[in-house]
Enzyme design. Structure first.
Site, PDB file in Angstrom:
ATOM      1  N   GLU A 114     -19.363  15.158   0.899  1.00 33.60           N
ATOM      2  CA  GLU A 114     -19.565  14.231  -0.227  1.00 33.60           C
ATOM      3  C   GLU A 114     -20.831  13.407  -0.094  1.00 33.60           C
ATOM      4  OE1 GLU A 114     -16.359  11.440  -0.883  1.00 33.60           O
ATOM      5  OE2 GLU A 114     -17.382  10.501  -2.559  1.00 33.60           O
ATOM      6  N   LYS A 143     -12.519  14.586   4.470  1.00 36.19           N
ATOM      7  CA  LYS A 143     -13.602  14.109   3.602  1.00 36.19           C
ATOM      8  C   LYS A 143     -14.528  13.174   4.365  1.00 36.19           C
ATOM      9  CE  LYS A 143     -13.973  10.197   0.814  1.00 36.19           C
ATOM     10  NZ  LYS A 143     -13.590   9.283  -0.260  1.00 36.19           N
ATOM     11  N   LYS A 195     -18.519  17.738  -2.866  1.00 35.23           N
ATOM     12  CA  LYS A 195     -18.092  16.639  -3.749  1.00 35.23           C
ATOM     13  C   LYS A 195     -19.307  15.784  -4.094  1.00 35.23           C
ATOM     14  CE  LYS A 195     -14.938  12.676  -3.922  1.00 35.23           C
ATOM     15  NZ  LYS A 195     -13.580  12.230  -3.648  1.00 35.23           N
ATOM     16  N   ARG A 237       0.847  -1.198   0.000  1.00 32.59           N
ATOM     17  CA  ARG A 237       0.000   0.000   0.000  1.00 32.59           C
ATOM     18  C   ARG A 237       0.885   1.251   0.000  1.00 32.59           C
ATOM     19  NH1 ARG A 237      -2.868  -3.344   3.725  1.00 32.59           N
ATOM     20  NH2 ARG A 237      -2.160  -2.259   5.583  1.00 32.59           N
TER      21      ARG A 237
HETATM   22  P1  13P Z   1     -14.358   7.635  -7.171  1.00 32.48           P
HETATM   23  O1  13P Z   1     -13.933   8.790  -8.031  1.00 32.48           O
HETATM   24  O2  13P Z   1     -13.687   6.341  -7.531  1.00 32.48           O
HETATM   25  O3  13P Z   1     -15.837   7.530  -7.024  1.00 32.48           O
HETATM   26  O4  13P Z   1     -13.787   7.931  -5.710  1.00 32.48           O
HETATM   27  C1  13P Z   1     -13.966   9.180  -5.172  1.00 32.48           C
HETATM   28  C2  13P Z   1     -14.117   9.067  -3.723  1.00 32.48           C
HETATM   29  O5  13P Z   1     -13.402   9.683  -2.975  1.00 32.48           O
HETATM   30  C3  13P Z   1     -15.178   8.198  -3.186  1.00 32.48           C
HETATM   31  O6  13P Z   1     -15.389   8.513  -1.845  1.00 32.48           O
END
Ligand code: 13P
Length: 347
Positions: A184, A136, A226, A46
């Site tokens: 998000e 996030k 987002k 990772r």
């Molecule tokens: P994706 O662009 O693969 O959807 O991932 C963005 C993300 O941060 C999901 O939480």
């Protein structure tokens, strides 16, 4: 961090022509990605994978911030440089995934609520000392449709409001601790629902989220939104074209997102790499929106690099070239200057 600094950070995250790399896959999620290339999910693999991404020469030109997972925020490059420092030295702002995942929502079959509020203020304070300047939190909304695996009547109001509330609590806690919250709410593209259903549910979700943000006293100038795009369900027979996706997404955002928000950085959500880029480009070409429109892609930025890397040190340079290429094309899309002909140069 003063409130002025939070505004400055939020604006820098969505600076014109740059966007965010979501590299915050949890240990479980990165295992799925590694499985697809036959690489073992060890801590060092990772670390090596993230080092490959973060040391790609020139990514600072297109990437404004990187979202890290808790483990990654604490890891170092082989030369001993902590990852947050390595990113900051390239003008890239380090961020952190602050939620602890989407968990089943009681009494709401097929739906989830995102957890992680307990102890969040303390974690945010530590993340700040480790170099993170934004965070996030991902909420997940599933659309049910006839014949699908999940109940047709979802999302429920219970799910929408529980997730909006948690997102707003998280955003307020982040701001109080000096981190810019990425908010998000993802309406999943999984399922056979139509773009009209996605349009309606996205509008409902975003309205609820901004209502909750107001109730929790979140400063809108200090967040980055987002969202997912308004798009046809992955298994829907009728797939809307790029123009319709761009127009519907902008229409929904204009109805729900106050102009005080500095920028919107879309997730890719399982769209193909080129399509995610084309959608962002089309929205920027339409213009007329009060916020910067950019990207915060995970899969759509990493897929090509991951497939090229395959866990081999000898593939690092080629994988970095693939990553840089996608970052550059998305940077162009964030300015409405992408052309599909540029895809061919990928090889
Ligand atoms: P994706 O662009 O693969 O959807 O991932 C963005 C993300 O941060 C999901 O939480």
């Amino acid at each position: 961090m003063s409130s002025g600094e939070l505004v400055k950070t939020a604006k820098a995250m969505v600076a014109k022509g740059r966007g965010i790399l979501a590299a915050d896959e949890s240990t479980g999620t990165i295992e799925k990605r590694f499985d697809s290339i036959g690489v073992k999910n060890t801590e060092d693999n990772r670390r090596a994978y993230r080092e490959m991404l973060f040391t790609s020469r020139g990514i600072g030109d297109h990437i404004s911030g990187v979202i890290l997972y808790d483990e990654t925020l604490r890891q170092r490059a082989l030369n001993g440089t902590p990852f947050p420092e390595l990113l900051a030295s390239q003008g890239i702002i380090p961020g952190i995934k602050a939620d602890t995942g989407a968990k089943p929502l009681a009494f709401c079959k097929g739906e989830t609520v995102t957890e992680g509020l307990d102890g969040l203020a303390k974690r945010c304070a530590e993340y700040y000392t480790l170099g993170a300047r934004f965070a996030k939190w991902r909420a997940v909304i599933t659309i049910g449709a006839a014949g699908a695996q999940v109940p047709a009547a979802i999302p429920s109001a219970t799910c929408i409001w529980a997730n909006a509330h948690a997102l707003a609590r998280y955003a307020a806690i982040c701001q109080a601790q000096g981190l810019v919250p990425i908010v998000e709410p993802e309406v999943l593209m999984d399922g056979n629902h139509t773009i009209e259903q996605c349009h309606e549910i996205t509008e409902w979700t975003l309205s609820a989220v901004f209502d909750a943000l107001y109730n929790q006293r979140v400063t809108l100038e200090q967040i980055v939104l987002k969202p997912s795009m308004v798009i046809s369900g992955k298994d829907c027979a009728a797939q809307a074209g790029v123009k319709e996706v761009a127009e519907r997404t902008l229409a929904v955002l204009k109805r729900t997102v106050p102009a005080a928000v500095p920028g919107i950085a879309f997730l890719s959500g399982g769209q193909g790499d080129a399509l995610a880029t084309a959608h962002l480009d089309a929205m920027n070409r339409l213009g007329g929106s009060p916020w910067t429109l950019s990207f915060s892609y995970g899969r759509a930025l990493q897929q090509a690099a991951l497939k090229t890397w395959k866990g081999q040190a000898t593939n690092v340079a080629a994988a970095q070239a693939a990553f840089l290429h996608r970052a550059r094309l998305n940077g162009l899309a964030a300015m409405g200057q992408y052309q599909s002909g540029l895809e061919k140069k990928a090889a």
